[in-house]
Design a protein around this motif. Structure first.
Motif, PDB file in Angstrom:
ATOM      1  N   VAL A  41      34.568  56.037  34.773  1.00 53.24           N
ATOM      2  CA  VAL A  41      34.995  54.666  35.004  1.00 53.24           C
ATOM      3  C   VAL A  41      35.392  54.533  36.466  1.00 53.24           C
ATOM      4  CG1 VAL A  41      36.665  52.876  34.361  1.00 53.24           C
ATOM      5  CG2 VAL A  41      35.899  54.507  32.645  1.00 53.24           C
ATOM      6  N   ILE A  42      34.904  53.475  37.109  1.00 49.89           N
ATOM      7  CA  ILE A  42      35.386  53.142  38.451  1.00 49.89           C
ATOM      8  C   ILE A  42      36.482  52.115  38.235  1.00 49.89           C
ATOM      9  CG2 ILE A  42      34.834  52.230  40.724  1.00 49.89           C
ATOM     10  CD1 ILE A  42      31.923  53.088  40.210  1.00 49.89           C
ATOM     11  N   HIS A  43      37.703  52.493  38.567  1.00 50.58           N
ATOM     12  CA  HIS A  43      38.894  51.689  38.272  1.00 50.58           C
ATOM     13  C   HIS A  43      39.443  51.068  39.560  1.00 50.58           C
ATOM     14  CE1 HIS A  43      42.668  50.572  36.346  1.00 50.58           C
ATOM     15  NE2 HIS A  43      43.292  51.127  37.375  1.00 50.58           N
ATOM     16  N   PHE A  44      39.577  49.747  39.554  1.00 48.88           N
ATOM     17  CA  PHE A  44      40.172  49.008  40.669  1.00 48.88           C
ATOM     18  C   PHE A  44      41.497  48.439  40.183  1.00 48.88           C
ATOM     19  CE2 PHE A  44      35.656  48.841  41.493  1.00 48.88           C
ATOM     20  CZ  PHE A  44      35.545  48.971  42.867  1.00 48.88           C
ATOM     21  N   SER A  45      42.569  48.755  40.865  1.00 52.25           N
ATOM     22  CA  SER A  45      43.871  48.202  40.524  1.00 52.25           C
ATOM     23  C   SER A  45      44.196  47.109  41.539  1.00 52.25           C
ATOM     24  CB  SER A  45      44.923  49.300  40.572  1.00 52.25           C
ATOM     25  OG  SER A  45      46.158  48.815  40.145  1.00 52.25           O
ATOM     26  N   ALA A  46      44.515  45.914  41.048  1.00 53.48           N
ATOM     27  CA  ALA A  46      44.816  44.731  41.865  1.00 53.48           C
ATOM     28  C   ALA A  46      43.700  44.434  42.882  1.00 53.48           C
ATOM     29  CB  ALA A  46      46.154  44.893  42.568  1.00 53.48           C
ATOM     30  N   PRO A  47      42.457  44.268  42.421  1.00 50.91           N
ATOM     31  CA  PRO A  47      41.357  43.996  43.359  1.00 50.91           C
ATOM     32  C   PRO A  47      41.284  42.519  43.739  1.00 50.91           C
ATOM     33  CG  PRO A  47      40.514  43.964  41.152  1.00 50.91           C
ATOM     34  CD  PRO A  47      41.984  44.308  41.040  1.00 50.91           C
ATOM     35  N   LYS A  48      40.519  42.249  44.774  1.00 45.55           N
ATOM     36  CA  LYS A  48      40.171  40.876  45.130  1.00 45.55           C
ATOM     37  C   LYS A  48      38.833  40.605  44.439  1.00 45.55           C
ATOM     38  CE  LYS A  48      39.017  37.863  49.000  1.00 45.55           C
ATOM     39  NZ  LYS A  48      38.759  37.793  50.447  1.00 45.55           N
ATOM     40  N   VAL A  49      38.805  39.583  43.597  1.00 39.44           N
ATOM     41  CA  VAL A  49      37.602  39.281  42.829  1.00 39.44           C
ATOM     42  C   VAL A  49      37.081  37.908  43.244  1.00 39.44           C
ATOM     43  CG1 VAL A  49      36.647  38.964  40.511  1.00 39.44           C
ATOM     44  CG2 VAL A  49      38.438  40.651  40.883  1.00 39.44           C
ATOM     45  N   GLN A  50      35.780  37.870  43.523  1.00 37.37           N
ATOM     46  CA  GLN A  50      35.106  36.624  43.874  1.00 37.37           C
ATOM     47  C   GLN A  50      33.865  36.507  43.009  1.00 37.37           C
ATOM     48  OE1 GLN A  50      34.813  38.028  47.998  1.00 37.37           O
ATOM     49  NE2 GLN A  50      35.653  36.028  48.596  1.00 37.37           N
ATOM     50  N   ALA A  51      33.481  35.264  42.680  1.00 37.96           N
ATOM     51  CA  ALA A  51      32.309  35.097  41.822  1.00 37.96           C
ATOM     52  C   ALA A  51      31.600  33.787  42.108  1.00 37.96           C
ATOM     53  CB  ALA A  51      32.726  35.136  40.359  1.00 37.96           C
ATOM     54  N   SER A  52      30.291  33.809  41.884  1.00 35.56           N
ATOM     55  CA  SER A  52      29.451  32.626  41.854  1.00 35.56           C
ATOM     56  C   SER A  52      28.561  32.770  40.633  1.00 35.56           C
ATOM     57  CB  SER A  52      28.612  32.502  43.125  1.00 35.56           C
ATOM     58  OG  SER A  52      27.670  31.451  42.965  1.00 35.56           O
ATOM     59  N   VAL A  53      28.946  32.087  39.553  1.00 35.77           N
ATOM     60  CA  VAL A  53      28.198  32.201  38.311  1.00 35.77           C
ATOM     61  C   VAL A  53      26.777  31.683  38.499  1.00 35.77           C
ATOM     62  CG1 VAL A  53      28.131  31.522  35.879  1.00 35.77           C
ATOM     63  CG2 VAL A  53      30.313  32.053  36.964  1.00 35.77           C
ATOM     64  N   ALA A  54      26.619  30.602  39.258  1.00 28.97           N
ATOM     65  CA  ALA A  54      25.297  30.010  39.480  1.00 28.97           C
ATOM     66  C   ALA A  54      24.357  30.994  40.172  1.00 28.97           C
ATOM     67  CB  ALA A  54      25.424  28.736  40.302  1.00 28.97           C
ATOM     68  N   ALA A  55      24.897  31.800  41.092  1.00 31.23           N
ATOM     69  CA  ALA A  55      24.079  32.772  41.819  1.00 31.23           C
ATOM     70  C   ALA A  55      24.096  34.148  41.138  1.00 31.23           C
ATOM     71  CB  ALA A  55      24.565  32.907  43.255  1.00 31.23           C
ATOM     72  N   ASN A  56      24.780  34.257  39.991  1.00 27.70           N
ATOM     73  CA  ASN A  56      24.910  35.518  39.270  1.00 27.70           C
ATOM     74  C   ASN A  56      25.408  36.628  40.205  1.00 27.70           C
ATOM     75  OD1 ASN A  56      24.858  37.108  36.986  1.00 27.70           O
ATOM     76  ND2 ASN A  56      22.748  37.760  37.293  1.00 27.70           N
ATOM     77  N   THR A  57      26.448  36.283  40.973  1.00 23.76           N
ATOM     78  CA  THR A  57      26.991  37.195  41.971  1.00 23.76           C
ATOM     79  C   THR A  57      28.481  37.382  41.739  1.00 23.76           C
ATOM     80  OG1 THR A  57      25.375  36.421  43.577  1.00 23.76           O
ATOM     81  CG2 THR A  57      27.281  37.596  44.448  1.00 23.76           C
ATOM     82  N   TYR A  58      28.882  38.642  41.647  1.00 29.60           N
ATOM     83  CA  TYR A  58      30.290  38.989  41.462  1.00 29.60           C
ATOM     84  C   TYR A  58      30.664  40.016  42.518  1.00 29.60           C
ATOM     85  CZ  TYR A  58      29.384  36.748  37.038  1.00 29.60           C
ATOM     86  OH  TYR A  58      29.010  35.839  36.087  1.00 29.60           O
ATOM     87  N   VAL A  59      31.808  39.813  43.168  1.00 29.32           N
ATOM     88  CA  VAL A  59      32.247  40.702  44.236  1.00 29.32           C
ATOM     89  C   VAL A  59      33.620  41.255  43.869  1.00 29.32           C
ATOM     90  CG1 VAL A  59      32.788  40.895  46.694  1.00 29.32           C
ATOM     91  CG2 VAL A  59      31.012  39.305  45.924  1.00 29.32           C
ATOM     92  N   ILE A  60      33.709  42.558  43.829  1.00 26.09           N
ATOM     93  CA  ILE A  60      34.979  43.248  43.574  1.00 26.09           C
ATOM     94  C   ILE A  60      35.286  44.035  44.836  1.00 26.09           C
ATOM     95  CG2 ILE A  60      36.230  44.837  42.055  1.00 26.09           C
ATOM     96  CD1 ILE A  60      34.895  42.516  40.546  1.00 26.09           C
ATOM     97  N   SER A  61      36.426  43.761  45.450  1.00 25.84           N
ATOM     98  CA  SER A  61      36.793  44.524  46.648  1.00 25.84           C
ATOM     99  C   SER A  61      38.208  45.044  46.500  1.00 25.84           C
ATOM    100  CB  SER A  61      36.633  43.677  47.906  1.00 25.84           C
ATOM    101  OG  SER A  61      37.330  42.455  47.786  1.00 25.84           O
ATOM    102  N   GLY A  62      38.423  46.214  47.041  1.00 27.57           N
ATOM    103  CA  GLY A  62      39.710  46.887  46.939  1.00 27.57           C
ATOM    104  C   GLY A  62      39.478  48.376  46.855  1.00 27.57           C
ATOM    105  N   HIS A  63      40.526  49.096  46.543  1.00 27.13           N
ATOM    106  CA  HIS A  63      40.439  50.559  46.445  1.00 27.13           C
ATOM    107  C   HIS A  63      39.998  50.936  45.037  1.00 27.13           C
ATOM    108  CE1 HIS A  63      41.275  54.768  47.088  1.00 27.13           C
ATOM    109  NE2 HIS A  63      42.040  54.779  46.025  1.00 27.13           N
ATOM    110  N   GLY A  64      38.816  51.534  44.934  1.00 26.42           N
ATOM    111  CA  GLY A  64      38.297  51.980  43.645  1.00 26.42           C
ATOM    112  C   GLY A  64      38.503  53.470  43.465  1.00 26.42           C
ATOM    113  N   GLU A  65      38.904  53.858  42.263  1.00 25.91           N
ATOM    114  CA  GLU A  65      39.111  55.268  41.953  1.00 25.91           C
ATOM    115  C   GLU A  65      38.157  55.693  40.839  1.00 25.91           C
ATOM    116  OE1 GLU A  65      43.609  56.399  42.174  1.00 25.91           O
ATOM    117  OE2 GLU A  65      43.392  54.514  41.060  1.00 25.91           O
ATOM    118  N   GLN A  66      37.598  56.871  40.957  1.00 26.12           N
ATOM    119  CA  GLN A  66      36.745  57.441  39.919  1.00 26.12           C
ATOM    120  C   GLN A  66      37.653  58.110  38.900  1.00 26.12           C
ATOM    121  OE1 GLN A  66      33.330  57.207  39.946  1.00 26.12           O
ATOM    122  NE2 GLN A  66      33.236  58.175  37.956  1.00 26.12           N
ATOM    123  N   LYS A  67      37.589  57.653  37.642  1.00 25.99           N
ATOM    124  CA  LYS A  67      38.432  58.218  36.593  1.00 25.99           C
ATOM    125  C   LYS A  67      37.598  58.521  35.366  1.00 25.99           C
ATOM    126  CE  LYS A  67      42.799  56.212  37.941  1.00 25.99           C
ATOM    127  NZ  LYS A  67      44.077  55.788  37.418  1.00 25.99           N
TER     128      LYS A  67
END
Length: 116
Positions: free
Chosen positions: A32-58
């Motif tokens: 699992v790639i786990h993001f705690s308190a990430p910045k999430v952005q999305a455009s459903v129309a463009a089928n685009t999701y952006v997750i930014s922040g510190h990701g940890e492999q767990k």
């Protein structure tokens, strides 16, 4: 680089989604790639999701039981494997206890017991 990325995301009409506490991305290998308190952005129309922040492999086990409601049918085999591992560990622990029960209690003073 970041400015160009943000410009492209703005062109796609991506909007921030506030209030996301965590994001978990499940991998085929059970990781699992786990993001705690990430910045999430999305455009459903463009089928685009952006997750930014510190990701940890767990491992999936590290995040249980808090993420059970996030698991889909793809993760059922991993969950079954984890449950079997816990069952096997408990069975092995029960066997160890039985072995300990066979050992007689010698009390506080070993020398007195050995003279009897």
């Amino acid at each position: 680089d970041d400015k160009q990325l943000q410009a492209q995301l703005k062109r796609l009409g991506v909007n921030s989604i506030p209030g996301i506490e965590e994001v978990n991305m499940f991998q085929e290998d059970g990781g699992v790639i786990h993001f705690s308190a990430p910045k999430v952005q999305a455009s459903v129309a463009a089928n685009t999701y952006v997750i930014s922040g510190h990701g940890e492999q767990k491992r999936l086990e590290e995040l249980l039981p808090g993420i059970i409601n996030q698991l889909g049918p793809d993760n059922l085999m991993n969950l079954k494997r984890i449950a079997e591992g816990y069952s096997a560990a408990q069975a092995a622990g029960a066997g160890d206890k039985k072995d300990e029960e066979d050992i007689p209690d010698i009390g506080e003073n070993f020398e007195e017991v050995s003279k009897q």
